[in-house]
Write an enzyme that holds these catalytic residues in place. Sequence first.
Site, short mmCIF file in Angstrom:
data_model
loop_
_atom_site.label_atom_id
_atom_site.label_comp_id
_atom_site.label_asym_id
_atom_site.label_seq_id
_atom_site.Cartn_x
_atom_site.Cartn_y
_atom_site.Cartn_z
N CYS A 177 0.88 -1.17 0.00
CA CYS A 177 0.00 0.00 0.00
C CYS A 177 0.91 1.22 0.00
CB CYS A 177 -1.00 0.00 1.15
SG CYS A 177 -0.31 0.24 2.81
N HIS A 234 13.43 -14.46 12.33
CA HIS A 234 12.94 -14.38 13.71
C HIS A 234 11.42 -14.52 13.81
CE1 HIS A 234 16.66 -12.12 15.51
NE2 HIS A 234 17.00 -13.18 14.80
#
Length: 145
Positions: A65, A98
Amino acid sequence: MKIAMAADHGGYELKNILREYLTQEGHSVTDFGTNSSESVDYPDFAQLCCNAVIKKEADFGILVCGSGVGISIAANKIDGIRCGLCPSAEIAALVKQHNNANVIALGGRFTAPDLAKEIVDAYMNAEFEGGRHQQRIDKIMSLEK
Ligand code: RB5
């Protein structure tokens, strides 16, 4: 890889650039739109892309976006989606290593095309590290319930 993509009017140009790049690189890309500058609502497009990821029709998703923020917030409301906003290649690698993100978000108005390609490559080349990170992801997923 099978990649789902979607964007709003603030991100469709960068989404199209990435679609062409990834297709040329040999990936199978499903593009859920939008494809014009006509104003649309980014949650609608986040949902289309994320549904493909949840249904395992895609290995991961790319959302764009204007800032990357709204569409990532929307994506993270969907059970099973971990979407990381990626302003750099370093962050893109980390959201895989992670956070085991299955969707990445980019800001179409703030990310140059070459950087966007580096970001996507960094995400795809990274591997989830598991261990203590899996424990944290399990806790995130428990927050969905
Ligand atoms: C659309 O103008 C803009 O608000 C949207 O693309 C995004 O930046 C929202 O977070």
